[in-house]
Design an enzyme around this catalytic site. Structure first.
Site, PDB file in Angstrom:
ATOM      1  N   SER A 250       0.842  -1.198   0.000  1.00 36.54           N
ATOM      2  CA  SER A 250       0.000   0.000   0.000  1.00 36.54           C
ATOM      3  C   SER A 250       0.876   1.247   0.000  1.00 36.54           C
ATOM      4  O   SER A 250       2.094   1.152   0.056  1.00 36.54           O
ATOM      5  CB  SER A 250      -0.906   0.008   1.224  1.00 36.54           C
ATOM      6  OG  SER A 250      -0.144   0.283   2.376  1.00 36.54           O
ATOM      7  N   LYS A 251       0.211   2.399  -0.062  1.00 38.91           N
ATOM      8  CA  LYS A 251       0.935   3.669  -0.165  1.00 38.91           C
ATOM      9  C   LYS A 251       2.026   3.814   0.888  1.00 38.91           C
ATOM     10  O   LYS A 251       3.091   4.347   0.621  1.00 38.91           O
ATOM     11  CB  LYS A 251      -0.023   4.854  -0.025  1.00 38.91           C
ATOM     12  CG  LYS A 251      -0.947   5.072  -1.182  1.00 38.91           C
ATOM     13  CD  LYS A 251      -2.383   4.811  -0.782  1.00 38.91           C
ATOM     14  CE  LYS A 251      -2.758   3.388  -1.026  1.00 38.91           C
ATOM     15  NZ  LYS A 251      -3.646   2.618  -0.389  1.00 38.91           N
ATOM     16  N   ARG A 252       1.725   3.336   2.079  1.00 38.49           N
ATOM     17  CA  ARG A 252       2.711   3.567   3.143  1.00 38.49           C
ATOM     18  C   ARG A 252       4.020   2.803   2.928  1.00 38.49           C
ATOM     19  O   ARG A 252       4.980   2.984   3.659  1.00 38.49           O
ATOM     20  CB  ARG A 252       2.104   3.234   4.502  1.00 38.49           C
ATOM     21  CG  ARG A 252       1.808   1.784   4.694  1.00 38.49           C
ATOM     22  CD  ARG A 252       0.866   1.533   5.878  1.00 38.49           C
ATOM     23  NE  ARG A 252       0.334   0.206   5.809  1.00 38.49           N
ATOM     24  CZ  ARG A 252       1.021  -0.879   6.142  1.00 38.49           C
ATOM     25  NH1 ARG A 252       2.246  -0.760   6.612  1.00 38.49           N
ATOM     26  NH2 ARG A 252       0.491  -2.068   6.014  1.00 38.49           N
TER      27      ARG A 252
END
Length: 487
Positions: A250-252
Site C-alpha cells: 500500500s501507499k505507506r
RNA sequence: GCCCUCAUCGUCUAGAGGCCUAGGACGCCAGCCUUUCAAGCUGGAGAUCAGGGGUUCGACUCCCCUUGGGGGCACCA
C-alpha cells in the site's frame, strides 16, 4: 498439449479506477497477458467503475497508460461497467424472480449497530437476514415510505460450497460462514460480486486470474454461477505482492504505483522481467527473460503459492543489466528526458544531443536507473563546478606538490594539438612519471580538478568529452583553490 | 472473534520420496582487473528446509497437529 476442442482462452484484467494501479495490480495484468499470449487467446480489459463515490479522476487514463508502457496490449475493451448497468439489473431481476435474491430495506445505521454487536459478542460480522422473509405487504409499505432497497443474494443456510483453484486446488467453505451479500446497491449500481460474474459470463471469460485477496469471495461467485445455471470460469488465485513488512502493498510502503517507477528511471522491459519473477519462475537458474521468452514459457503450473516481498534492490540490479544491454544510441535517447528534467537549470537548454550522446556513453555501464544519470553527469553540463578543495589532494600529496603537478599539467595540456582519450593518456601518463607521482594520486588530482568529484568515468575519456578549453579552465580554477586546503 | 490460505538462505526462488552434505539470483564480504567509480571475473559467509508427530527401507518433498505470517468478513473493489 492444448486440445483443439477446448474453449478459446479468454482472460481479463479488471481494475477499478479507485486509484492508480500499483505493482500488484500490474503483476496481475502481466500474468493475464502472458497467459493469453502464451495460449494465443484474448486479453480483455474491463474497467470496474461501479463505485461512484470512490472514483478517482484520471485513474482510467493511468491504467491504460501503465499497460501500454509495459507493452501489455489488450485485444478487447476497455469495457466500462458503468455503461452496462442494464445487464446487471436484468440479472438481478431474474435472481429476484427465481427466489435467489431478495430486497433489503435495512438502513446503514441498523447494519452498523448490528455489526458492532456482533463484534462485541465475538461473532463473525455479517448480515443477519432481517429482510429475508418480509411479506409482500411489508415490502410495499417500506417501498412507499421512500426507502430505496438493495438486492441481497439468498445464501444457502446449510451445506458447503467448493470450487477448484488451478493454483491452490480444491477449496471449500461452509455456507453458514457466508452471509447474504449485496448484489445491487440502492443507487442501482451492481456490487463487484454481481458485475464481475455477469461480465465474466457474457464475455466468455475462460480463466479468472486474480490476486489472492479474492479467494474468500470466490464461494459467493460460485454460488451465483450455480443460481444462474451458468458455467463458471476456471479460477487461479495469484500470490500477492507484499511490502517489506509482509503486509499487503500500500501507499505507506513508498513507491508502489507503476508510474512512479517510470519516473524513477526504470525500463519497462526490466519491470516486466522483474514482475514476472515475483510469483513465477522458469527453472532453478534463469533470471533474465525477454518478453518473448516469458510468453513462450509462461504457465500456471509454475506459479508459486506464497506471497512475495517486493525487493527493490534486485529490481535495481536488473534494471542496470537492461540499461547496459541497450545500444549506445538507444541509451542516450532514453536518458535524454531525464537529463532534461533533472539537470540544474544552469545547464544550457536545449541540450546538445550529440554532446549528450558522448556523455551517456561514459555513464551507461555506471547507472542502475535513468534517473540517476543527471547527478552522475551534471559536471559535464555546467560551466563552473563547485567542490571542496580537499578533494584535490591524494594521500601522498600536499598543497605544494599538487600545485606543482597542476601547473605542469596545465602547461603540457595547453600545448596539446589533439584532444582525445589516447593522446591525453600519451601526455599524462609520462607526466606522472616525470613528476614522480603515482598515477593514482596524479590522476586523482586531475579528476577532482576537472569533475569536482573523486568518482567519475575514466579520466581521459572524461577530459576528452569535456574538451580542452573547459579542462584548462578547471585546472586553472583548481590551482586557485589549492591555497585554501587545510593540511 | 470467525473463515480461507501460506510456510526452503535477509529478499526472490529451484526442489513434484532417494540426484540435497538443499541449487541459482539480488544483497553482503574478500580477491583479481584497474587512474577513481562502476562493470566484469573468481571465491566466501549465509537455510538444523518454522516446530512436533506420523507414513515409508528412505522425507524439504505425503498426512496430522502446533506455531507463525497473510488475506477476507462493507450499499469497496
Amino acid at each position: 498439449m492444448e486440445s483443439e476442442l477446448k474453449a478459446p482462452i479468454r482472460v481479463r484484467f479488471a481494475p477499478s479506477p479507485t486509484g492508480y494501479p500499483h505493482l500488484g495490480n500490474i503483476r496481475t495484468a502481466l500474468f493475464n497477458w502472458l497467459f493469453a499470449r502464451h495460449h494465443k487467446g484474448k486479453f480483455i480489459l474491463r474497467i470496474e467503475d461501479t463505485d461512484v463515490a470512490r472514483r478517482v479522476e484520471g485513474a482510467v487514463e493511468t491504467i491504460l497508460d501503465s499497460l501500454l508502457w509495459l507493452g501489455l496490449e489488450w485485444d478487447e475493451g476497455p469495457y466500462l461497467q458503468s455503461q452496462r448497468l442494464h445487464l446487471y439489473l436484468d440479472v438481478s431481476t431474474r435472481l429476484l424472480e427465481e427466489g435467489h435474491a431478495y430486497t433489503c430495506y435495512c438502513s446503514p445505521e441498523r447494519l452498523e449497530t448490528m455489526r458492532q454487536e456482533q463484534i462485541k459478542r465475538k461473532q463473525p460480522p455479517g448480515y443477519d437476514g432481517h429482510c429475508r422473509h418480509l411479506t409482500q405487504g411489508e415490502k410495499t409499505r417500506l417501498e412507499k415510505s421512500g426507502i430505496a432497497p438493495v438486492v441481497r443474494f439468498k445464501t444457502p443456510l446449510a451445506g458447503e460450497t467448493s470450487f477448484h483453484d488451478l493454483i491452490r486446488g480444491q477449496i471449500t467453505f461452509k455456507n453458514i460462514t457466508l452471509s447474504d451479500f449485496i448484489l445491487l446497491k440502492s443507487d442501482g449500481y451492481p456490487t463487484y460480486h454481481l458485475a464481475n460474474i455477469v461480465d465474466d459470463h457474457l464475455m466468455n471469460i475462460s480463466h479468472v486470474l486474480r490476486a489472492d485477496e479474492w479467494l474468500s469471495s470466490t464461494p459467493l461467485h460460485a454460488l451465483l454461477y450455480q443460481a444462474l445455471d451458468w458455467q463458471p470460469p476456471q479460477f487461479a488465485h495469484l500470490p500477492m505482492i507484499l511490502g517489506p513488512d509482509k503486509s499487503k502493498l500500500s501507499k505507506r510502503h513508498g513507491a508502489t504505483t507503476l508510474t512512479e517507477y517510470r519516473e524513477q528511471g526504470y525500463l519497462p522491459e526490466a519491470m516486466v522481467n522483474f514482475l514476472a519473477l515475483l510469483g513465477w519462475s522458469l527453472d532453478d537458474k534463469t533470471e533474465l527473460l525477454s518478453r518473448d521468452q516469458l510468453v513462450e514459457h509462461f504457465s500456471l503450473e509454475r506459479i508459486g503459492k506464497s506471497g512475495a516481498i517486493f525487493n527493490r534492490t534486485k529490481l535495481e540490479w536488473m534494471n542496470g543489466v537492461y540499461l547496459r544491454r541497450l545500444g549506445a544510441a538507444e541509451f542516450a535517447q532514453r536518458a535524454t528526458p531525464f537529463l532534461d528534467r533533472d539537470l540544474p537549470s544552469s545547464a544550457r537548454r536545449p541540450l546538445d544531443l550529440a554532446y549528450v550522446r558522448q556523455v551517456t556513453s561514459l555513464l551507461q555501464e555506471r547507472s542502475r536507473t535513468l534517473a540517476e544519470i543527471p547527478q552522475l553527469a551534471d559536471f559535464f553540463f555546467l560551466d563552473a563546478i563547485d567542490y571542496d578543495a580537499g578533494l584535490l589532494l591524494g594521500k601522498e600529496m600536499n598543497a605544494e606538490s599538487a600545485a606543482n603537478a597542476l601547473q605542469a599539467a596545465v602547461t603540457e595540456l595547453g600545448r596539446a594539438r589533439t584532444w582525445d582519450a589516447s593522446s591525453l593518456e600519451g601526455i599524462l601518463r609520462p607526466l606522472a612519471a616525470t613528476l614522480n607521482l603515482s598515477t593514482r594520486n596524479f590522476f586523482g588530482l586531475l579528476r577532482a580538478a576537472t569533475t569536482g568529484r573523486t568518482a567519475a568515468p575514466p579520466l581521459f575519456q572524461t577530459m576528452a568529452v569535456l574538451g580542452q578549453q573547459k579542462c584548462l579552465q578547471r585546472l586553472a580554477a583548481a590551482l586557485q583553490k589549492l591555497p585554501a586546503v587545510q593540511q
